[in-house]
Write a protein that holds these residues in place. Sequence first.
Motif, PDB file in Angstrom:
ATOM      1  N   LEU A  71     -30.282  25.097 -14.279  1.00  0.00           N
ATOM      2  CA  LEU A  71     -30.540  23.690 -13.960  1.00  0.00           C
ATOM      3  C   LEU A  71     -29.452  23.129 -13.051  1.00  0.00           C
ATOM      4  CD1 LEU A  71     -31.803  22.400 -17.414  1.00  0.00           C
ATOM      5  CD2 LEU A  71     -33.159  22.840 -15.352  1.00  0.00           C
ATOM      6  N   ILE A  72     -28.205  23.487 -13.323  1.00  0.00           N
ATOM      7  CA  ILE A  72     -27.106  23.024 -12.473  1.00  0.00           C
ATOM      8  C   ILE A  72     -27.257  23.590 -11.063  1.00  0.00           C
ATOM      9  CG2 ILE A  72     -24.611  23.224 -12.098  1.00  0.00           C
ATOM     10  CD1 ILE A  72     -24.312  23.019 -15.185  1.00  0.00           C
ATOM     11  N   TYR A  73     -27.565  24.869 -10.968  1.00  0.00           N
ATOM     12  CA  TYR A  73     -27.747  25.520  -9.668  1.00  0.00           C
ATOM     13  C   TYR A  73     -28.891  24.877  -8.890  1.00  0.00           C
ATOM     14  CZ  TYR A  73     -28.743  29.246  -6.293  1.00  0.00           C
ATOM     15  OH  TYR A  73     -28.976  29.951  -5.152  1.00  0.00           O
ATOM     16  N   ALA A  74     -29.987  24.606  -9.569  1.00  0.00           N
ATOM     17  CA  ALA A  74     -31.178  24.070  -8.907  1.00  0.00           C
ATOM     18  C   ALA A  74     -31.013  22.612  -8.480  1.00  0.00           C
ATOM     19  CB  ALA A  74     -32.386  24.199  -9.824  1.00  0.00           C
ATOM     20  N   ALA A  75     -30.087  21.912  -9.105  1.00  0.00           N
ATOM     21  CA  ALA A  75     -29.928  20.478  -8.823  1.00  0.00           C
ATOM     22  C   ALA A  75     -29.661  20.208  -7.343  1.00  0.00           C
ATOM     23  CB  ALA A  75     -28.808  19.898  -9.682  1.00  0.00           C
ATOM     24  N   SER A  76     -28.837  21.026  -6.718  1.00  0.00           N
ATOM     25  CA  SER A  76     -28.496  20.778  -5.316  1.00  0.00           C
ATOM     26  C   SER A  76     -29.420  21.534  -4.350  1.00  0.00           C
ATOM     27  CB  SER A  76     -27.045  21.164  -5.055  1.00  0.00           C
ATOM     28  OG  SER A  76     -26.841  22.522  -5.371  1.00  0.00           O
ATOM     29  N   THR A 114     -32.990  21.570  -4.804  1.00  0.00           N
ATOM     30  CA  THR A 114     -34.355  21.069  -4.901  1.00  0.00           C
ATOM     31  C   THR A 114     -34.380  19.595  -4.535  1.00  0.00           C
ATOM     32  OG1 THR A 114     -34.152  20.427  -7.222  1.00  0.00           O
ATOM     33  CG2 THR A 114     -34.918  22.667  -6.779  1.00  0.00           C
ATOM     34  N   GLU A 115     -35.552  19.060  -4.462  1.00  0.00           N
ATOM     35  CA  GLU A 115     -35.714  17.639  -4.154  1.00  0.00           C
ATOM     36  C   GLU A 115     -35.933  16.820  -5.420  1.00  0.00           C
ATOM     37  OE1 GLU A 115     -38.830  17.366  -1.285  1.00  0.00           O
ATOM     38  OE2 GLU A 115     -37.833  18.730   0.089  1.00  0.00           O
ATOM     39  N   VAL A 116     -35.581  17.383  -6.570  1.00  0.00           N
ATOM     40  CA  VAL A 116     -35.776  16.703  -7.845  1.00  0.00           C
ATOM     41  C   VAL A 116     -34.509  15.913  -8.171  1.00  0.00           C
ATOM     42  CG1 VAL A 116     -36.330  16.994 -10.284  1.00  0.00           C
ATOM     43  CG2 VAL A 116     -37.313  18.556  -8.585  1.00  0.00           C
ATOM     44  N   LYS A 117     -34.573  14.613  -7.988  1.00  0.00           N
ATOM     45  CA  LYS A 117     -33.400  13.754  -8.194  1.00  0.00           C
ATOM     46  C   LYS A 117     -32.905  13.791  -9.635  1.00  0.00           C
ATOM     47  CE  LYS A 117     -34.900  10.656  -4.563  1.00  0.00           C
ATOM     48  NZ  LYS A 117     -35.433   9.353  -4.220  1.00  0.00           N
ATOM     49  N   GLU A 118     -33.834  13.947 -10.566  1.00  0.00           N
ATOM     50  CA  GLU A 118     -33.468  13.951 -11.975  1.00  0.00           C
ATOM     51  C   GLU A 118     -32.547  15.118 -12.318  1.00  0.00           C
ATOM     52  OE1 GLU A 118     -36.516  13.601 -10.804  1.00  0.00           O
ATOM     53  OE2 GLU A 118     -37.314  11.724 -11.604  1.00  0.00           O
ATOM     54  N   LEU A 119     -32.678  16.214 -11.593  1.00  0.00           N
ATOM     55  CA  LEU A 119     -31.809  17.368 -11.854  1.00  0.00           C
ATOM     56  C   LEU A 119     -30.356  17.061 -11.508  1.00  0.00           C
ATOM     57  CD1 LEU A 119     -33.835  20.537 -10.796  1.00  0.00           C
ATOM     58  CD2 LEU A 119     -33.177  19.821 -13.087  1.00  0.00           C
ATOM     59  N   THR A 120     -30.140  16.207 -10.524  1.00  0.00           N
ATOM     60  CA  THR A 120     -28.772  15.800 -10.191  1.00  0.00           C
ATOM     61  C   THR A 120     -28.173  15.034 -11.364  1.00  0.00           C
ATOM     62  OG1 THR A 120     -29.369  15.681  -7.856  1.00  0.00           O
ATOM     63  CG2 THR A 120     -27.348  14.557  -8.520  1.00  0.00           C
ATOM     64  N   ASN A 121     -28.954  14.188 -11.997  1.00  0.00           N
ATOM     65  CA  ASN A 121     -28.488  13.466 -13.186  1.00  0.00           C
ATOM     66  C   ASN A 121     -28.182  14.435 -14.320  1.00  0.00           C
ATOM     67  OD1 ASN A 121     -28.905  11.089 -11.798  1.00  0.00           O
ATOM     68  ND2 ASN A 121     -30.901  10.709 -12.711  1.00  0.00           N
ATOM     69  N   VAL A 122     -29.055  15.411 -14.506  1.00  0.00           N
ATOM     70  CA  VAL A 122     -28.835  16.422 -15.545  1.00  0.00           C
ATOM     71  C   VAL A 122     -27.553  17.187 -15.270  1.00  0.00           C
ATOM     72  CG1 VAL A 122     -29.727  18.582 -16.535  1.00  0.00           C
ATOM     73  CG2 VAL A 122     -31.278  16.647 -16.131  1.00  0.00           C
ATOM     74  N   LYS A 123     -27.348  17.570 -14.009  1.00  0.00           N
ATOM     75  CA  LYS A 123     -26.135  18.300 -13.618  1.00  0.00           C
ATOM     76  C   LYS A 123     -24.884  17.506 -13.947  1.00  0.00           C
ATOM     77  CE  LYS A 123     -23.793  20.104  -9.544  1.00  0.00           C
ATOM     78  NZ  LYS A 123     -23.871  20.308  -8.096  1.00  0.00           N
ATOM     79  N   GLU A 124     -24.893  16.231 -13.645  1.00  0.00           N
ATOM     80  CA  GLU A 124     -23.726  15.382 -13.927  1.00  0.00           C
ATOM     81  C   GLU A 124     -23.475  15.248 -15.416  1.00  0.00           C
ATOM     82  OE1 GLU A 124     -24.637  11.760 -11.886  1.00  0.00           O
ATOM     83  OE2 GLU A 124     -24.367  12.677  -9.907  1.00  0.00           O
ATOM     84  N   GLN A 125     -24.521  15.236 -16.214  1.00  0.00           N
ATOM     85  CA  GLN A 125     -24.370  15.093 -17.671  1.00  0.00           C
ATOM     86  C   GLN A 125     -23.912  16.375 -18.324  1.00  0.00           C
ATOM     87  OE1 GLN A 125     -27.991  13.438 -19.229  1.00  0.00           O
ATOM     88  NE2 GLN A 125     -27.913  11.698 -17.841  1.00  0.00           N
ATOM     89  N   LEU A 126     -24.257  17.505 -17.723  1.00  0.00           N
ATOM     90  CA  LEU A 126     -23.868  18.790 -18.313  1.00  0.00           C
ATOM     91  C   LEU A 126     -22.464  19.143 -17.875  1.00  0.00           C
ATOM     92  CD1 LEU A 126     -27.186  20.773 -17.872  1.00  0.00           C
ATOM     93  CD2 LEU A 126     -26.266  19.854 -19.990  1.00  0.00           C
TER      94      LEU A 126
END
Length: 89
Positions: A70-75, A77-89
């Motif tokens: 999920l952290i790898y995919a955050a930057s 993909t075009e899924v903004k929510e993954l960036t939030n997940v990355k920051e929380q993890l």
Amino acid sequence: NKSKKQVAQLLKDGKEEKARITTEHIVREDFMIEAYDILELLAELVLERIRLIDSEKQCPFDMREAVMTLIYAASRTEVKELTNVKEQL
């Protein structure tokens, strides 16, 4: 399927290069949909185990692959929510 009919028509019209490009686009799109489905499953898994992850000093071994993916995919993909997940993890 509309895409298959479109490719078939291009081939029928002798436009093989255009049919090849269209087919490559369809395959790439299918791969992206499959990748997003996998990311969704991993996000659901992390959500289910978030209390366990939060209670440990380090990420539990069996959750590392899901978290790192999920952290790898955050930057990538075009899924903004993954960036939030990355920051929380």
